[in-house]
Design an enzyme around this catalytic site. Structure first.
Site, PDB file in Angstrom:
ATOM      1  N   GLU A 147       0.842  -1.162  -0.002  1.00  0.00           N
ATOM      2  CA  GLU A 147       0.111  -0.131   0.178  1.00  0.00           C
ATOM      3  C   GLU A 147       0.930   1.254  -0.001  1.00  0.00           C
ATOM      4  O   GLU A 147       1.988   1.462   0.715  1.00  0.00           O
ATOM      5  CB  GLU A 147      -0.978  -0.052   1.245  1.00  0.00           C
ATOM      6  N   LYS A 185      -9.406   2.345  -3.236  1.00  0.00           N
ATOM      7  CA  LYS A 185     -10.082   1.611  -2.034  1.00  0.00           C
ATOM      8  C   LYS A 185     -11.357   1.938  -1.490  1.00  0.00           C
ATOM      9  O   LYS A 185     -11.608   3.353  -1.559  1.00  0.00           O
ATOM     10  CB  LYS A 185      -9.038   1.957  -0.972  1.00  0.00           C
ATOM     11  N   CYS A 228      -5.914  -3.090   1.616  1.00  0.00           N
ATOM     12  CA  CYS A 228      -5.809  -3.264   3.217  1.00  0.00           C
ATOM     13  C   CYS A 228      -7.246  -3.416   3.851  1.00  0.00           C
ATOM     14  O   CYS A 228      -7.590  -4.539   3.889  1.00  0.00           O
ATOM     15  CB  CYS A 228      -5.187  -2.001   3.663  1.00  0.00           C
TER      16      CYS A 228
END
Length: 280
Positions: A44, A118, A155
């Site tokens: 990330e 994300k 994540c």
């Protein structure tokens, strides 16, 4: 045509500056290509520290456009050089004041295939991401690459099963999950959720974590990156929990069809019974 795809991932320590961080990942990618890898993914915001440990406007400086910013441009050149598919997560600026936590997906010929933003943005101690990022708005794309169909989650997304399923329904064979997760309350979930997602959706998962303690906080990123197969088993050993590491593994995509036929989870889905999941 072979169904075995040699895949790679990199877990890295923050070097202290963007230039050396990118250069280090370029060298990892070249070594992976020398070992026969055809696809590679990075952690990330791989070209920056995990600045979300604090809430400070100075960190907007890490943001850049995707795909026309300097990092993704270099990654496209790297893909052409190595002949590998590259998943490159960066801090994206769409326009002033509008930022996303994004992964660019680049094909083996250097062409930009698209990006994933994300969806799930945490706002927790040491993970103050809502200060920086808007929630993703591009859905759950599955990219048709030189090695097959590749998806991305980032994540915190891994805690929400719906996104994993969207990628499976989109035909994903390999899903990269670049992360920044630290030792503590949820550490045990690292080896639980992603193999479970691989099983539930019958594809391979590449779980990537940062490693080490960085300058903006006390988070101890514990590495242990790995590949999980559609049976939920790790493909080889996980990476170190303290050291930077390049992981290269052979993934047999024939296993996807085999598992889907044996366990038949897709056949036995009941989307008609799940309408409550999206009810306001």
């Amino acid at each position: 045509m072979t169904t075995v795809v040699r895949a790679a991932l990199v877990q890295a320590r923050w070097t202290g500056d963007t230039e050396s961080m990118i250069a280090g990942h370029e060298e990892h990618a070249r070594r992976a290509a020398e070992r026969g890898a055809r696809v590679i993914g990075f952690q990330e915001v791989f070209n920056a520290p995990y600045f979300c440990q604090v809430q400070e406007p100075e960190h907007y400086r890490w943001a850049e456009p995707v795909p026309d910013g300097p990092t993704v441009t270099r990654m496209r050149e790297l893909a052409r050089e190595t002949g590998m598919v590259i998943v490159a997560p960066v801090f994206e600026i769409e326009q002033p004041g509008v930022y996303y936590n994004t992964a660019a997906v680049i094909d083996a010929d250097g062409s930009f295939l698209g990006k994933y933003r994300k969806h799930h943005i945490p706002q927790l101690s040491g993970f103050w991401e809502k200060f920086y990022f808007r929630p993703g708005n591009l859905g759950w794309p599955v990219f048709d690459t030189a090695v097959g169909k590749v998806g991305v989650t980032i994540c915190y997304d891994r805690h929400f099963p719906e996104g994993w399923r969207e990628l499976g329904l989109g035909g994903a064979q390999l899903v990269y999950n670049p992360s920044a997760t630290a030792r503590g309350l949820s550490a045990h979930l690292w080896r639980l959720e992603q193999p479970a997602a691989a099983v539930a959706n019958a594809y391979f998962v590449a779980a990537i974590n940062r490693v080490g303690i960085e300058r903006y906080g006390d988070n101890d990123f514990y590495g242990t990156s790995y590949f999980a197969d559609p049976r939920g088993q790790l493909v080889g050993s996980p990476a170190s929990d303290t050291a930077e590491e390049l992981l290269v593994r052979d993934l047999d995509f024939d296993l996807i069809d085999e598992v889907r036929q044996q366990w038949a989870f897709y056949r036995d889905r009941r989307p008609d019974a799940y309408t409550g999941l999206v009810r306001p």
